[in-house]
Structures are given as structure tokens and as C-alpha cells.
Design an enzyme around this catalytic site. Structure first.
Site, short mmCIF file in Angstrom:
data_model
loop_
_atom_site.label_atom_id
_atom_site.label_comp_id
_atom_site.label_asym_id
_atom_site.label_seq_id
_atom_site.Cartn_x
_atom_site.Cartn_y
_atom_site.Cartn_z
N LYS A 69 0.85 -1.18 0.00
CA LYS A 69 0.00 0.00 0.00
C LYS A 69 0.89 1.23 0.00
O LYS A 69 1.73 1.41 0.88
CB LYS A 69 -0.90 0.00 1.23
CG LYS A 69 -1.75 1.25 1.34
CD LYS A 69 -2.80 1.12 2.40
CE LYS A 69 -3.61 2.40 2.51
NZ LYS A 69 -4.69 2.26 3.50
N LYS A 129 -2.28 -1.35 -3.80
CA LYS A 129 -3.14 -0.17 -3.72
C LYS A 129 -2.30 1.07 -3.83
O LYS A 129 -1.28 1.16 -3.13
CB LYS A 129 -3.87 -0.21 -2.38
CG LYS A 129 -4.76 0.94 -2.10
CD LYS A 129 -5.34 0.80 -0.73
CE LYS A 129 -6.22 1.99 -0.46
NZ LYS A 129 -6.69 2.02 0.90
C1 PBG Z 1 -6.97 3.52 5.48
C2 PBG Z 1 -7.60 3.27 4.15
C3 PBG Z 1 -7.51 4.16 3.08
C4 PBG Z 1 -8.23 3.62 2.03
C5 PBG Z 1 -8.77 2.40 2.46
N1 PBG Z 1 -8.35 2.19 3.78
C6 PBG Z 1 -6.90 5.50 2.95
C7 PBG Z 1 -5.66 5.88 3.60
O1 PBG Z 1 -4.71 5.09 3.69
O2 PBG Z 1 -5.61 7.02 4.04
C8 PBG Z 1 -8.34 4.30 0.70
C9 PBG Z 1 -9.43 3.90 -0.18
C10 PBG Z 1 -9.65 4.80 -1.34
O3 PBG Z 1 -8.93 5.80 -1.57
O4 PBG Z 1 -10.57 4.51 -2.08
N2 PBG Z 1 -6.98 2.54 6.39
#
Ligand code: PBG
Length: 326
Positions: free
Chosen positions: A198, A252
Site C-alpha cells: 500500500k 493499492k
Molecule cells: C486507510 C484506508 C484508506 C483507504 C482504504 N483504507 C486510505 C488511507 O490510507 O488514508 C483508501 C481507499 C480509497 O482511496 O478509495 N486505512
């Protein structure tokens, strides 16, 4: 030496029936995981300005939304909480409430919809007043106490009936801790989809709007999410999560990281997923609404590309729209 004119690549592209016969990658509804934001506000649905077409869904509507997923042939949904700011604090207390929003939503869905996978994020950021995925001490995200807290959350979510828990925090050691805790409490059949690679991405902006952390986030997440330039590091992260017991791994965001998906799939042959995140969604929608791109075409092309890169499935806000196209 050219093989032309004996070889003409265009011969196979002359008509739609030929293109159908030679097509290598096909998107299907089986590839879709629908990401849904649930709100604890007393409302049926609330629009999210930066994500046109995506609503926060109230508890009153969550079962009908899940039924819609099933009717559309979508195999699984993934739930994300939008929490009343009054419930947020520095230690994410509401994340440990077994009667909280997400456990309630999971129970309601599991009581009335069969054979639909329910995936839940294991994360503290929707519940912390500072918007971080970890507990903080002296302005730093502290790893091990966070991991312990995440394992507690995972058990609560498993107890509510979640089929898959998805830790999205990028702390070290959380997959192993969650696996161990779930195994010792009787949830050995609950799977873990780890947000294994991520990235610290600008593409999460609209999501932070949607769950209400955008204005509160102090600083950024670069001490735990990955640097966008890194690729070898993603393989090391995935290897660790697999060793700790991840059943499925995720990359991601999606489209900007196709090379990462391909490397992971080739290296590990694991069930591999991509999260087409909020910013990817917002860009497509904005351009589509302006008539600058053909929205349907771009959506199908984006998802097909993720699949071609090696994904077994895609988490996407577009799942119902795509299911209808297919
Ligand atoms: C955080 C989390 C995020 C997303 C899913 N879980 C955002 C972040 O890391 O700030 C992002 C999902 C999206 O942008 O559609 N636990």
C-alpha cells in the site's frame, strides 16, 4: 529481418468475431469486489461531493445494497465506516465497540443475504481524531501497540460474521498477530486479505472526504505506507505477509501500480487484488461527466488492464456500474 508481408498482425483484428476469438483478457463480474462506505448518520444515503455516484449508505439501506450486489452477480463487498466525529478519539475507542457501525452492518447483511462475501477493513483511521492508522505517542505512530489493537478489532469483526478481514494499515507484523489472535479465538476460517503493498498515495483524497478524515489528518502517512518509487520493497512486504499467513494480497492504488501487480503475481502466484481507489474513481467520473472521455470505455479498459497485469479481482466503487455493463 521483417516477416512482413507474409505476416500481417492486422489479419486477426479485422472483425469483432476475430477479436473475440483472440482476446486474451476478459473482465467478468467474478472479478468484482464492491467497496461501500457505511455511515452511522441517521439517513438512508448521503452523497460524497468528490465521488459523484458514490453515496455513504445508512444502516437502514445496507441490506438492500448488499442484496443489490448479489443480484448483480458481484461475489463480495468491502465495507468502510463513516463515523460521527464525536465518537473519534486519539486511541480509536469506537473501533473496539462490538455493537459499533461495521459489526452492526455485517450482522445485518449476514442475517439476510446468503452467499455474498463480506470483507471488512481492519484499520484505526476512521476512528482516530488524528486520522492515522496507528496509535500515536509523541507525534510518532507506534507499531506494536497498534498491531495489538488491530488484532482486537479483527476478532470483533470476525465475531460479527465477516468472511475476510483486510488490514489496511501497513504496520509491521500485523498479519501474523491477527492470524494468531483469530486462530486462538475460534476464527481460523476467517481469511486475511492484506493490503500488502500500500503506497503513500495522493489518490486517497476523495476517500478521506468520504469517511471524514480529510480535514483531521495530521501530517501524512509516509512513515508506514510505501514510497511510490519503490518496487523491490513491495515484494518484500508481500513475502512477509504471506509468511505471516495472508490468504490474499492486495496492491493499492491500482492503475498507477500495474508493474507492481505483475511482479507480485509472477513471483508469488498468490490470489492477488488491486484496489482501484477513490482518486482513480474521481478522475474517471470527472472526465466522464465533462464529456472528455467515454466513461464506459475508460472504466472497462482500466479494469481490464488491472486484470491483464495479474489481478484475480479488483476492489472498486464502480462494481455495480461495471456489473451492469457486463
Ligand atoms: C486507510 C484506508 C484508506 C483507504 C482504504 N483504507 C486510505 C488511507 O490510507 O488514508 C483508501 C481507499 C480509497 O482511496 O478509495 N486505512
Amino acid at each position: 529481418m521483417s516477416q512482413f508481408p507474409q505476416l500481417r498482425m492486422r489479419r486477426n483484428r479485422q472483425s469483432e468475431w476475430q477479436r473475440r476469438l483472440t482476446r486474451e483478457t476478459r473482465l467478468s463480474r467474478d472479478d468484482l469486489i464492491w467497496t461501500i462506505v457505511v455511515t452511522d448518520q441517521d439517513t438512508d444515503r448521503q452523497s460524497v461531493p468528490s465521488m459523484p455516484g458514490v453515496d455513504r449508505i445508512g444502516l437502514s439501506q445496507i441490506v438492500s445494497e448488499a442484496k443489490r450486489a448479489k443480484t448483480l452477480g458481484i461475489p463480495a463487498i468491502a465495507l468502510f465506516p463513516h463515523i460521527d466525529p464525536k465518537l473519534k478519539d486519539s486511541v480509536a475507542s469506537e473501533a473496539f465497540n462490538p455493537a459499533g457501525l461495521i459489526p452492526a452492518a455485517v450482522r445485518a447483511i449476514k442475517d439476510s443475504v446468503s452467499d455474498l462475501g463480506v470483507i471488512v477493513d481492519v484499520a484505526l483511521d476512521p476512528y482516530t481524531d488524528h486520522g492515522h492508522d496507528g496509535l500515536m505517542n509523541d507525534g510518532r505512530i507506534i507499531n506494536d501497540p497498534t498491531v495489538d489493537a488491530l488484532a482486537d478489532c479483527a476478532v470483533i469483526l470476525a465475531e460479527a460474521g465477516a468472511d475476510i478481514v483486510a488490514p489496511s494499515d501497513m504496520m509491521d507484523g500485523r498479519v501474523g498477530a491477527i492470524r494468531q489472535r483469530m486462530d486462538s479465538t475460534g476464527y481460523q476460517d476467517v481469511a486475511i486479505m492484506s493490503y500488502a503493498a500500500k503506497y503513500a498515495s495522493g489518490f486517497y483524497g476523495p476517500y478521506r472526504d468520504a469517511i471524514g478524515t480529510a480535514s483531521s489528518l495530521i501530517g501524512d502517512k509516509r512513515t508506514y505506507q510505501m514510497d511510490p518509487g519503490n518496487s523491490d520493497e513491495a515484494l518484500r512486504e508481500v513475502a512477509l505477509d504471506i509468511a505471516e499467513g495472508a490468504d490474499m494480497v492486495m496492491v493499492k492504488p491500482g492503475l498507477p501500480y500495474l508493474d507492481i501487480i505483475r511482479r507480485i503475481k509472477d513471483e508469488f502466484s498468490m490470489p492477488t487484488y488491486a484496489f482501484q481507489v477513490s482518486g482513480e474513481y474521481a478522475m474517471i467520473k470527472a472526465a466522464g461527466q465533462n464529456g472528455w472521455i467515454d466513461e464506459e470505455r475508460v472504466i472497462l479498459e482500466s479494469l481490464t488492464s488491472l486484470k491483464r497485469a495479474g489481478c484475480d479481482g479488483i476492489l472498486t466503487y464502480l462494481a455495480p456500474q461495471v456489473a451492469e455493463y457486463l
